[in-house]
Design a protein around this motif. Structure first.
Motif, PDB file in Angstrom:
ATOM      1  N   SER A   1       0.843  -1.199   0.000  1.00  0.00           N
ATOM      2  CA  SER A   1       0.000   0.000   0.000  1.00  0.00           C
ATOM      3  C   SER A   1       0.877   1.247   0.000  1.00  0.00           C
ATOM      4  CB  SER A   1      -0.895   0.005   1.238  1.00  0.00           C
ATOM      5  OG  SER A   1      -1.563   1.237   1.335  1.00  0.00           O
TER       6      SER A   1
ATOM      7  N   TRP B   1      -0.413   4.149   0.808  1.00  0.00           N
ATOM      8  CA  TRP B   1      -1.031   5.015   1.795  1.00  0.00           C
ATOM      9  C   TRP B   1      -0.173   5.010   3.060  1.00  0.00           C
ATOM     10  CZ3 TRP B   1      -4.282   8.652   1.033  1.00  0.00           C
ATOM     11  CH2 TRP B   1      -4.959   9.221   2.096  1.00  0.00           C
ATOM     12  N   PRO B   2       0.048   6.186   3.682  1.00  0.00           N
ATOM     13  CA  PRO B   2       0.881   6.225   4.892  1.00  0.00           C
ATOM     14  C   PRO B   2       0.329   5.313   5.986  1.00  0.00           C
ATOM     15  CG  PRO B   2       0.380   8.446   4.112  1.00  0.00           C
ATOM     16  CD  PRO B   2      -0.425   7.494   3.284  1.00  0.00           C
ATOM     17  N   GLN B   3       1.226   4.654   6.658  1.00  0.00           N
ATOM     18  CA  GLN B   3       0.822   3.687   7.676  1.00  0.00           C
ATOM     19  C   GLN B   3       0.642   4.319   9.056  1.00  0.00           C
ATOM     20  OE1 GLN B   3       0.147   0.385   6.963  1.00  0.00           O
ATOM     21  NE2 GLN B   3       0.325   1.162   4.876  1.00  0.00           N
TER      22      GLN B   3
ATOM     23  N   TRP C   1       2.172  11.045   9.282  1.00  0.00           N
ATOM     24  CA  TRP C   1       2.293  11.424   7.871  1.00  0.00           C
ATOM     25  C   TRP C   1       1.013  12.098   7.376  1.00  0.00           C
ATOM     26  CZ3 TRP C   1       6.746  11.970   5.757  1.00  0.00           C
ATOM     27  CH2 TRP C   1       7.807  11.187   6.177  1.00  0.00           C
ATOM     28  N   LEU C   2      -0.129  11.614   7.857  1.00  0.00           N
ATOM     29  CA  LEU C   2      -1.391  12.248   7.480  1.00  0.00           C
ATOM     30  C   LEU C   2      -1.470  13.670   8.037  1.00  0.00           C
ATOM     31  CD1 LEU C   2      -3.829   9.268   8.022  1.00  0.00           C
ATOM     32  CD2 LEU C   2      -2.911  10.127   5.871  1.00  0.00           C
TER      33      LEU C   2
END
Length: 160
Positions: A28, A30-32, A36-37
């Motif tokens: 993925s 997408w940030p884990q 980061w979000l």
């Protein structure tokens, strides 16, 4: 599989019996983590804030761009340059501060709000006298360049 399954087969047939290597699960992008979000949100908000500030600055200086275009069209005609400077000053400053100025007071106002100065000179006197001369007005070389400096460099009221 038993050894009998392999008897009598050539190499190509044996290779066809091999099972393919299983593909790993997709990774993925997408940030884990939530950090980061949060960073993405902060950078997005900063970009939006910067764009809004730029847009406000661009809109606030639209009158300067219009004045520079008008000055390019006016050439060194002192009557047209005086009109353009007056309109620009009324927009950049309050009407009360500009509308009542005439003659030397108007030239001093232009000099006070110009990075270079030079209106309280022969150029400025020719500019304020030109509308009252009969017949065609003569061009005043250098007046357009001085007016452009004023339009670009004056600090409008309320500007920080």
């Amino acid at each position: 599989m038993t050894p009998e399954d392999f008897e009598g087969k050539n190499l190509v047939e044996l290779l066809d019996m091999l099972e393919p290597v299983p593909e790993p699960a997709a990774i993925s992008m997408w940030p884990q983590t939530q950090g980061w979000l949060f960073l993405l949100l902060v950078v997005g908000l900063l970009a939006l804030w910067g764009w809004l500030k730029w847009r406000d600055h661009h809109r606030a200086n639209a009158y300067r761009r219009a004045a520079l275009v008008a000055l390019n069209d006016a050439g060194d005609d002192p009557v047209r340059i005086a009109e353009i400077l007056r309109r620009t000053a009324v927009i950049g400053f309050s009407r009360e501060a500009v509308a009542g100025l005439a003659g030397q007071d108007w030239l001093r106002f232009l000099d006070r709000n110009c990075a270079q100065g030079g209106f309280d000179s022969d150029l400025g006197r020719k500019m304020i006298a030109a509308p009252y001369q009969s017949g065609a007005t003569e061009e005043v070389p250098g007046l357009q360049a001085l007016a452009k400096v004023w339009v670009k460099s004056h600090q409008a009221e309320g500007a920080a």
